[in-house]
Design a protein around this motif. Structure first.
Motif, PDB file in Angstrom:
ATOM      1  N   TYR A 308      47.676  51.152  71.395  1.00  0.00           N
ATOM      2  CA  TYR A 308      47.311  51.344  72.810  1.00  0.00           C
ATOM      3  C   TYR A 308      48.236  50.526  73.708  1.00  0.00           C
ATOM      4  CZ  TYR A 308      42.893  53.968  73.018  1.00  0.00           C
ATOM      5  OH  TYR A 308      41.937  54.939  73.012  1.00  0.00           O
ATOM      6  N   LEU A 309      48.367  49.248  73.401  1.00  0.00           N
ATOM      7  CA  LEU A 309      49.172  48.362  74.242  1.00  0.00           C
ATOM      8  C   LEU A 309      50.644  48.781  74.243  1.00  0.00           C
ATOM      9  CD1 LEU A 309      47.606  44.934  73.276  1.00  0.00           C
ATOM     10  CD2 LEU A 309      47.500  46.004  75.514  1.00  0.00           C
ATOM     11  N   ILE A 310      51.171  49.080  73.070  1.00  0.00           N
ATOM     12  CA  ILE A 310      52.583  49.461  72.971  1.00  0.00           C
ATOM     13  C   ILE A 310      52.842  50.750  73.736  1.00  0.00           C
ATOM     14  CG2 ILE A 310      54.378  50.211  71.362  1.00  0.00           C
ATOM     15  CD1 ILE A 310      53.025  48.277  69.307  1.00  0.00           C
ATOM     16  N   THR A 311      51.950  51.718  73.578  1.00  0.00           N
ATOM     17  CA  THR A 311      52.108  52.990  74.292  1.00  0.00           C
ATOM     18  C   THR A 311      52.086  52.775  75.794  1.00  0.00           C
ATOM     19  OG1 THR A 311      51.026  54.179  72.467  1.00  0.00           O
ATOM     20  CG2 THR A 311      51.146  55.297  74.599  1.00  0.00           C
ATOM     21  N   PRO A 345      50.607  41.807  80.547  1.00  0.00           N
ATOM     22  CA  PRO A 345      51.532  40.676  80.340  1.00  0.00           C
ATOM     23  C   PRO A 345      52.496  40.941  79.192  1.00  0.00           C
ATOM     24  CG  PRO A 345      49.243  39.927  80.493  1.00  0.00           C
ATOM     25  CD  PRO A 345      49.191  41.415  80.371  1.00  0.00           C
ATOM     26  N   ALA A 346      53.712  40.463  79.330  1.00  0.00           N
ATOM     27  CA  ALA A 346      54.723  40.650  78.288  1.00  0.00           C
ATOM     28  C   ALA A 346      54.281  40.042  76.961  1.00  0.00           C
ATOM     29  CB  ALA A 346      56.043  40.036  78.739  1.00  0.00           C
ATOM     30  N   ALA A 350      54.365  41.666  73.127  1.00  0.00           N
ATOM     31  CA  ALA A 350      55.005  41.020  71.984  1.00  0.00           C
ATOM     32  C   ALA A 350      54.015  40.844  70.833  1.00  0.00           C
ATOM     33  CB  ALA A 350      55.588  39.677  72.402  1.00  0.00           C
ATOM     34  N   ARG A 351      52.804  40.449  71.177  1.00  0.00           N
ATOM     35  CA  ARG A 351      51.781  40.275  70.146  1.00  0.00           C
ATOM     36  C   ARG A 351      51.402  41.620  69.519  1.00  0.00           C
ATOM     37  NH1 ARG A 351      50.057  37.831  65.892  1.00  0.00           N
ATOM     38  NH2 ARG A 351      47.788  37.715  65.680  1.00  0.00           N
ATOM     39  N   ALA A 352      51.339  42.657  70.329  1.00  0.00           N
ATOM     40  CA  ALA A 352      51.009  43.990  69.809  1.00  0.00           C
ATOM     41  C   ALA A 352      52.058  44.457  68.808  1.00  0.00           C
ATOM     42  CB  ALA A 352      50.884  44.982  70.956  1.00  0.00           C
TER      43      ALA A 352
END
Length: 465
Positions: A308-311, A345-346, A350-352
């Motif tokens: 979800y976050l990456i998309t 937030p960036a 990065a964590r995703a």
């Protein structure tokens, strides 16, 4: 020629090569069928009649000279309109892209299919910028399900699913970031293959989310799926994600059946107690495979969250200039999700990405103990047009993103997955099942899918056709 309506690619090629009919006759037959059915389905955004007839004439000249045009000789195909087509603007389902200049050359996979004798016959509708699972498009109209035009075709490869499901073309190309080949395949009662991430080059296709974008075929039979997949394989340095791996001959593997394959049913996150239509489909497939073992994919909830976050982040980054200058020209649902992604937030992104790689490793370890995993493709059969809510684990959730509830984690891990259609007798609508294998083992997916097709799991003809 009426027998061509739902003919396989091999039947068309055999007919063209033997002289029973010409490639030109094949093209004219399918053009007539498109003209008859597309006003109801709204699957095509552009029909390329002149180009298709010219290509058919070239193929007929080759056969007249005794030459073999290739393993897909005379087979019409169409592509999701995010693939570049020489001389056409690449819409990607959007109004904004309509002002872009035409593409200078065909996408790489179009070229590879035509080199094998296939004939491009048109461009297909899709969800705006591929951010959709429904087949609803406010710019170009909704794409209807060939089984019941009041129901969704699924997306974002909506036109691809509907066109193949209705027999308008034997083959189509789609893209799949979080399920956009597999959801329409499930809803439209056809086979769809999302290969391993990096297996097929995406060169000449409009991007959505680079970390998760896949491209692949949809077809009415497993053999056609394998035939088209084999025609498109091969490394290309033009796509940084494309892996330099030797192509496999999946056509040669189809008849090996399921003997020797360790097959388990997905459990845990993929349990189906709250999804009766999906449960009936998976139960039916597991009975046919004599599959009683269950296996969990650890970390799936976290893996889907990462997707979800990456998309959201990668999609919003791609479209940020358009969001800033032309927000009114987006579908509001698409626009708002992109805006939300732009605000993340960036550090979250990065964590995703870390979680994505962790999840992929967790899942790959599972395949030390199993070869193939069976899972639902969609939580339900195709909803009616306009529906907004889907029940997930007893809670009302937004329908649009959650139609990919079972497909999205498989994309996160980059695994190959083939959708096999089944018919839900209670609703009278199709619903698909995913056949999932370890990375680079599309042959195992297709072996199981072909076995199931031989056991009667076929894509029946939609009742109104």
């Amino acid at each position: 020629m009426n027998g061509l309506l739902f003919s396989s690619a091999s039947a068309i090629t055999d007919g063209v090569n033997s002289g029973r009919f010409s490639a030109g006759e094949v093209v004219d037959f399918f053009l007539a069928h498109i003209a008859e059915q597309n006003p109801t389905l709204n699957a095509f955004t552009r029909v390329l009649a002149k180009r298709a007839r010219q290509r058919a004439a070239q193929l007929d000249a080759m056969t007249a000279r005794g030459e073999n045009p290739g393993p897909l000789a005379g087979v019409p195909f169409a592509v999701k309109n995010l693939f570049d087509i020489r001389g056409l603007t690449t819409l990607a389902g959007s109004a904004i892209n309509a002002g872009n200049p035409p593409a200078r050359e065909d996408a790489l996979l179009i070229r590879r299919l035509e080199e094998k004798g296939a004939i491009l016959i048109g461009a297909l509708g899709m969800g705006e910028y591929a951010y959709d699972f429904t087949g609803e498009n406010r710019h170009y109209g909704n794409c209807a399900n060939p089984w019941n035009s009041k129901h969704m075709s699924g997306g974002s490869s909506s036109g691809s699913g509907a066109a193949v499901g209705a027999g308008l073309v034997p083959l189509a190309l789609g893209s799949d970031t979080n399920g956009s080949i597999r959801v329409p395949a499930s809803f439209c009662g056809i086979f769809g293959l999302k290969p391993t991430y990096g297996r097929l080059p995406r060169t000449g296709s409009y991007p959505f989310c680079d970390s998760l974008d896949h491209v692949g075929p949809l077809a009415r039979s497993c053999e056609d799926l394998a035939r088209s997949f084999d025609a498109m394989q091969g490394y290309s340095p033009s796509d940084h994600a494309c892996a330099d791996r030797a192509p496999m001959d999946t056509m040669a593997e189809l008849q090996k059946g399921v003997d020797g394959l360790r097959i388990s049913r997905a459990a845990g996150y993929f349990s189906l107690e709250d999804f009766p239509q999906a449960q009936r489909a998976v139960d039916k497939v597991c009975r046919a495979l004599d599959c009683s073992d269950e296996i969990e994919l650890p970390g799936t909830l976290e893996g889907r969250s990462a997707a979800y976050l990456i998309t959201n982040v990668e999609g919003s980054r791609l479209h940020l200039p358009r969001l800033q200058t032309r927000p009114q020209d987006f579908d509001p649902d698409t626009r708002d999700r992109f805006i939300a992604g732009a605000l993340l937030p960036a550090a979250w992104y990065a964590r995703a990405q870390q979680v994505r790689h962790w999840y992929a490793e967790q899942v790959r370890e599972v395949f030390a103990n199993v070869d193939v995993i069976v899972a639902a493709a969609t939580p339900c059969v195709a909803p009616r047009m306009g529906e907004k809510i889907l029940s997930i684990r007893g809670e009302e959730q937004p329908l649009r993103p959650n139609l990919g509830y079972f497909t999205q984690p498989i994309s996160t891990a980059g695994l190959p997955s083939c959708v096999v259609p089944t018919l839900d007798e209670e609703s009278g609508l199709p619903i698909g099942v995913q056949i999932i294998a370890a990375p680079w083992r599309e042959d195992w997916c297709l072996r199981v899918a072909n076995y199931l097709e031989q056991q009667g799991f076929t894509a029946p003809r939609p009742p109104q056709l």
